[in-house]
Design a protein around this motif. Structure first.
Motif, PDB file in Angstrom:
ATOM      1  N   GLN A 229       0.097 -11.612  -1.646  1.00 53.41           N
ATOM      2  CA  GLN A 229      -0.992 -10.773  -2.164  1.00 53.41           C
ATOM      3  C   GLN A 229      -2.130 -11.641  -2.711  1.00 53.41           C
ATOM      4  O   GLN A 229      -3.305 -11.381  -2.449  1.00 53.41           O
TER       5      GLN A 229
ATOM      6  N   ARG B 212      -4.211 -12.902   0.042  1.00 53.03           N
ATOM      7  CA  ARG B 212      -5.055 -11.859   0.641  1.00 53.03           C
ATOM      8  C   ARG B 212      -6.307 -11.598  -0.181  1.00 53.03           C
ATOM      9  O   ARG B 212      -7.373 -11.380   0.376  1.00 53.03           O
TER      10      ARG B 212
ATOM     11  N   GLU C 197       0.772   6.866  12.820  1.00 50.55           N
ATOM     12  CA  GLU C 197      -0.430   6.180  12.332  1.00 50.55           C
ATOM     13  C   GLU C 197      -0.563   6.363  10.830  1.00 50.55           C
ATOM     14  O   GLU C 197      -0.964   5.449  10.108  1.00 50.55           O
TER      15      GLU C 197
ATOM     16  N   ASP D  21       1.869   4.125   9.016  1.00 54.32           N
ATOM     17  CA  ASP D  21       1.385   2.734   9.039  1.00 54.32           C
ATOM     18  C   ASP D  21       0.259   2.551   8.032  1.00 54.32           C
ATOM     19  O   ASP D  21       0.196   1.552   7.324  1.00 54.32           O
ATOM     20  N   ARG D  22      -0.640   3.533   7.978  1.00 54.13           N
ATOM     21  CA  ARG D  22      -1.771   3.441   7.050  1.00 54.13           C
ATOM     22  C   ARG D  22      -1.271   3.441   5.606  1.00 54.13           C
ATOM     23  O   ARG D  22      -1.762   2.679   4.765  1.00 54.13           O
TER      24      ARG D  22
ATOM     25  N   SER E 155       1.582   2.289   4.566  1.00 53.91           N
ATOM     26  CA  SER E 155       2.142   0.956   4.308  1.00 53.91           C
ATOM     27  C   SER E 155       1.033  -0.057   4.056  1.00 53.91           C
ATOM     28  O   SER E 155       1.144  -0.907   3.168  1.00 53.91           O
ATOM     29  N   GLU E 156      -0.033   0.036   4.847  1.00 49.42           N
ATOM     30  CA  GLU E 156      -1.153  -0.910   4.666  1.00 49.42           C
ATOM     31  C   GLU E 156      -1.780  -0.769   3.287  1.00 49.42           C
ATOM     32  O   GLU E 156      -2.095  -1.762   2.630  1.00 49.42           O
TER      33      GLU E 156
ATOM     34  N   THR F 248       0.534  -2.143   0.648  1.00 45.25           N
ATOM     35  CA  THR F 248       0.520  -3.607   0.695  1.00 45.25           C
ATOM     36  C   THR F 248      -0.757  -4.140   0.045  1.00 45.25           C
ATOM     37  O   THR F 248      -0.715  -5.122  -0.699  1.00 45.25           O
ATOM     38  N   SER F 249      -1.865  -3.468   0.288  1.00 46.67           N
ATOM     39  CA  SER F 249      -3.161  -3.950  -0.226  1.00 46.67           C
ATOM     40  C   SER F 249      -3.227  -3.883  -1.747  1.00 46.67           C
ATOM     41  O   SER F 249      -4.022  -4.593  -2.351  1.00 46.67           O
TER      42      SER F 249
END
Lengths: 487, 487
Positions: free
Chosen positions: A318, A321, B158, B161-162, B164-165, B168-169
Motif C-alpha cells: 500500500q 502504491r 465486474e 472486481d471493482r 476488491s480494487e 485494496t486502494s
C-alpha cells in the motif's frame, strides 16, 4: 550453582525446551534414541541462539553445557527438572516415568509436554505420582512464554509452586490450570478451529492459504495481544462485556458451525463472564483499552512491515502504491534545491516516556531519508543485491524542537559532497515551517563482499555527481560541520 | 477527483469504515439515526487519526470531508461506495437496501458488514440484487486489513472486481470467499472458539483472564503472522504438512472438545490439505519458514515489550529479574571509571538490508544507555512522573565497525559535563575488545510541564555531580568534540 535439567525426547518440542533452559544458564542433558538427535538438537539450538538472546534487553546468563546421554538414568542423574516430550502414547509415557523414577531424585520435578493427556492418567501407574505434572509448552518453546501447568490432588502443592517458580525464572508464563481436562485449555481451541478448518477445506469453501489469511490479517492480530474476552470487551464499546454478550450471544443458536452443542446463555453464565471480565480488565476504561489495543496493533503491524511478512507485506504494498516521494532522479522536481526524501506521520510506537518522538526515531527517519536519497541516485535493491552499498560512518544530529505521534514530518536532503567513495548529506526535518532537527551524515561506498570501501559503479556515480553539482550552488546549511556542545 | 462513500450505521464497525475511507481521502457521508451518532463517530475518528496515518511510511492523501446526513437518500447521493452496518436483523437490512436502491446510483457498490448472513439472503428482496455484496471487516476497521468479500451468481463479476480494487486502494485485503456460507470464514472460527470458551467458563475450568492468557502468550502470537496451516507446516518439522496431519490428525477422534462432528481424515482430504499447503508455502523450506516465524515473533514480542503489554510485559519483568546492570549509584562498582550502562545481544529486528545492525539501532542502544545513566544518577520513573527529565539536544555518532544479530554489545558511559542544566555524556559501544561506535550526547534538564530548560532537583544534581567529579580525572575520549568529516 549451575542447575541441571534433563530432557527425554529431543524433537521440535523437547529440543525447544532444552534450548531455552540452556540459554538461561542451565546445564542440559538430553536423552533421545533417534540417531539424528544430535543434528536435530543442533538445528533447534541454532534457531534459539539467533532469536532468544536479543529478545532480552539485558545480557543472559552464560550458556550451560549440553550433554547427549546414552541412557535415561545418565540423563536424570542430579537433575532438578526433568521434561518428558516423547510421542503422545499413554503406555509409552507411563513406561518412561517408571524408568525415570527408578533413577531420578525424589525431589525432582517431572514435567510432561503432553498436549492431550490428563496428569491423573500420567500418574496412574507411577511409583511416585506426586512427582509428575503436566507442563505443556507451545512451539517454538524458546520464544513463546506460555506453559500450561496442570496437577492433581496427588501432587504436593509445594512442588507445583516450585515448578511455576522455575518456569518463571526461565522467562515463561506458567498458567496454572484449575482442573484437569483432556487437552487442557489452549489445545481445546486449537482443536475446535482445526476441525472447523477441515470442514471448510473438505467442502471447498476455502483453501489452507485463504484460511490462514482470514486469521492473520484479522483476528489473529487481535489475539496476539488481548486474546478473546478482552478483545470482545472493547468491541462491546462503551457498554462493555454485557452488551457484547447480548449482541453476539444469540448467534450461538444459529446454525453457523457444524459443531453445535452449545451451553445455554443463562443470566447466571452471563453474570459469571461479565464479572470475570471486570476482574480482568475493569481497571481500564473502554477508551483506554481501545487505545492500548491500537498502540499494540500499530507496534505489531509495524514489526511485521519491517519483516515484509503477513499484514506487514500488505502495508508495504500500500505504501508503494500511494507514495508521492521521488524514486528516481527523473522524478525529482527541482534538482537545484534540497530533495524531499521523507513525508510521513509520526507513528504511535515512535514516542517515549517524555511524550514525544524518541531520539532514536529521529535517526530512523534520517536513515530512511538517506535510503531514499540512495535510491534516487541509483543505489536501489538490485544494485545492493549485486554487492554495492553505502555504510554510514558518522552522524551529527541537532534536536531543535519536539514532535508528537500523528504529526506529519518532512525531510529534505542536501548533498554536500558526492564524489568518489564519499557521500556527505545534510537532512533537515520539518513539521510545516517548524525546523525540528538536522542530521549530517558521512557515508562511504563499500563492497558488501569485502566489507571495505570501494568506488561506486557508474549507475550510482553518475546521478550522484549530478545532484552534488546541482547542490554545490546552495549555501552550506546552518549547523553543518559543527560538533557537540559548540555553537 | 475526490470520491464519495456513504455509511449507513455509524457504530464501532460503521464508524471504523467511515474513518478509514475518510483518512484515505474519500468524502464521507454518514447516516445514523442514533442521537449520539456524531459524538460516537468523533471518538472512533479520533482513535483512527492517532493510529492509522503513522502506520504508513508515507504521507496519506488529504483527509476527505465528513458530512452527517439526515436521510439515507441524502447520504447515498453520488456515492460510489455504500457500506451498510446496521444491526444483524435480516428484515431490517432488506428494508434498508430497498430505500438505498430507490436513491443510489445503479453502478454504486452496496457492501454489507454482516458477519452472519449470506449475500443471497441480503439480495433476496432487492430490486437490483446484483448491486449487493458482503464486505465483512474486522474491528478496528481502520487498522485491520481483512475484508471478506462474498458475492453470489447474481452479482456481475465486474462489480466484485471493482469492490476488491477499491478495498485494496484504501489499504485493505479483500479475501474473495469462493462460496457463500453462514458466517463466511473467520467468524466460523471465532464462533467455534467462543463456544468452547463458554464451556470452559461454565464448567469452572478457566476464567476469562486465564483463557485470554492461554491465547495471547501462546498460539495467538503465531496466528498473528502465519495463521493455522503455515504454523502447523513448520511444526511438522522437516517432514512438513503431511507428517503433521499424521501426528495431529488422530487426536481428532478423541473426546477433547464438546463439539464433536468431525470430517473423516481420508487419504483424499489429507492430499488436498498437503497440496494446498505446498501451493501456499512450498516456495520456502521448513528451515526458512522457521526463521521467518522467529523473526516475526521477535518483532511482535519486542513491539509488545515497548508497549509493556501482554507477552511483552512478561519479557520486561524477566529482564528486570535477570539484569546485572546497576540501577543506582551505590550499585556501580567503580565510579572513577566509565560506567557499564548496556550489555545485551543484538536483536534479530535490529538488522537491515546491509546484513548488520542498522544505524538507527546504534542510537537506540545509546539512548537506552543514556536512560540507564539517568536512572543511576536518580532520574528515575518517579522523578520523571513528578515533572523533571532530560532531553537530548545534540548527538554525534562515529560508526567504527559492524555488528550482527545475536552478538553481545556493551556500552560504557563517561560523563564529560554534569553541572547545572547540562549533562554531556560519551558512550563507547564494544563487542568484546572491539570498539564498534562512540556516541557523544548533550542533554539539557527540562521541566516536562513548561517543556523549557530547568535546574535538576537535588536527588539528581547530587549523584550527577559525584559522577562528573569522579570522571573529571579521566582523559577526554578519543573522538569527543569532533565534527562530521573532520579527523
Amino acid at each position: 550453582m549451575t542447575k541441571t535439567a534433563a530432557f527425554i525426547g529431543g524433537g521440535v518440542i523437547g529440543g525447544g525446551w532444552a534450548a531455552r533452559f540452556l540459554l538461561m544458564g542451565w546445564d542440559v542433558r538430553l536423552f533421545d534414541p533417534d540417531p539424528e538427535a544430535e543434528r536435530k538438537m543442533g538445528e533447534v539450538l541454532a534457531n534459539a541462539r539467533r532469536s532468544l538472546p536479543g529478545l532480552s534487553d539485558t545480557d543472559l546468563p552464560a550458556e550451560g553445557s549440553l550433554t547427549l546421554c546414552e541412557t535415561m538414568s545418565e540423563a536424570v542423574d542430579g537433575a532438578t527438572w526433568i521434561q518428558e516430550s516423547v510421542p503422545e502414547r499413554l503406555e509409552l509415557k507411563q513406561k518412561v516415568y517408571q524408568t525415570l523414577q527408578e533413577h531420578c531424585d525424589e525431589s525432582a520435578i517431572i514435567g510432561s509436554s503432553t498436549s492431550g493427556f490428563k496428569p491423573s492418567e500420567l500418574q496412574s501407574t507411577a511409583s511416585r505420582p506426586e512427582q509428575i505434572i503436566v507442563t505443556h509448552p507451545f512451539n517454538p518453546v524458546y520464544l513463546l512464554p506460555l506453559v500450561e501447568v496442570v496437577g492433581t490432588g496427588a501432587n504436593d502443592p509445594e512442588r507445583l509452586d516450585r515448578a511455576s517458580e522455575i518456569l518463571t525464572s526461565i522467562g515463561m508464563y506458567p498458567l496454572r490450570v484449575r482442573a484437569e481436562i483432556d487437552a487442557h485449555i489452549a489445545d481445546r481451541f486449537l482443536e475446535a478451529v482445526w476441525r472447523e478448518a477441515l470442514w471448510l477445506i473438505k467442502d471447498g469453501i476455502a483453501t489452507t492459504e485463504e484460511i490462514d489469511d482470514a486469521i492473520r490479517y484479522g483476528f489473529g492480530l487481535r489475539w496476539a495481544q488481548m486474546g478473546l474476552f478482552e478483545t470482545y470487551r472493547v468491541a462491546g464499546g462503551e457498554a462493555g462485556m454485557r452488551h457484547f454478550i447480548s449482541q453476539f450471544g444469540p448467534a450461538l443458536s444459529w446454525p453457523w458451525t457444524k459443531l453445535m452443542d452449545v451451553p445455554e446463555l443463562t443470566e447466571e453464565l452471563t453474570d459469571m463472564i461479565a464479572d470475570q471480565s471486570d476482574a480482568q480488565s475493569g481497571q481500564y476504561s473502554i477508551r483506554e483499552l481501545e487505545r492500548a489495543r491500537d498502540n499494540n496493533l500499530v507496534s505489531i503491524l509495524r514489526g511485521l512491515k519491517a519483516q515484509d511478512w503477513g499484514a506487514g507485506k500488505i502495508l508495504n504494498a500500500q505504501d508503494k502504491r500511494v507514495s508521492r516521494i521521488a524514486e528516481t532522479l527523473d522524478e525529482v522536481e527541482d534538482v537545484s534545491q534540497p530533495i524531499k526524501t521523507i513525508e510521513r506521520a509520526v507513528p504511535l510506537d515512535w514516542t517515549d516516556y517524555n511524550g514525544h518522538m524518541n531520539e532514536a526515531r529521529y535517526l530512523q527517519a534520517f536513515g530512511d531519508a538517506t535510503d531514499r536519497f540512495m535510491l534516487i541516485v541509483g543505489c536501489d535493491a538490485e544494485y545492493i543485491q549485486n554487492g554495492g552499498s553505502y555504510f554510514t560512518v558518522e552522524t551529527h544530529i541537532r534536536h531543535l524542537d519536539e514532535v508528537h505521534a500523528g504529526q506529519t514530518i518532512r525531510v529534505d536532503t542536501q548533498c554536500i559532497v558526492g564524489a568518489g567513495k564519499k557521500m556527505h548529506v545534510f537532512h533537515r526535518m520539518w513539521q510545516g515551517e517548524r525546523l525540528l532537527a538536522t542530521g549530517e551524515h558521512m557515508l562511504i561506498h563499500v563492497s558488501l563482499e569485502t566489507r571495505r570501501p570501494s568506488e561506486p559503479g557508474p549507475q550510482v556515480a553518475g546521478p550522484l555527481t549530478t545532484v552534488a553539482k546541482a547542490h554545490s550552488a546552495l549555501p552550506l546549511p546552518d549547523g553543518a560541520g559543527s560538533s557537540v556542545g559548540v555553537k
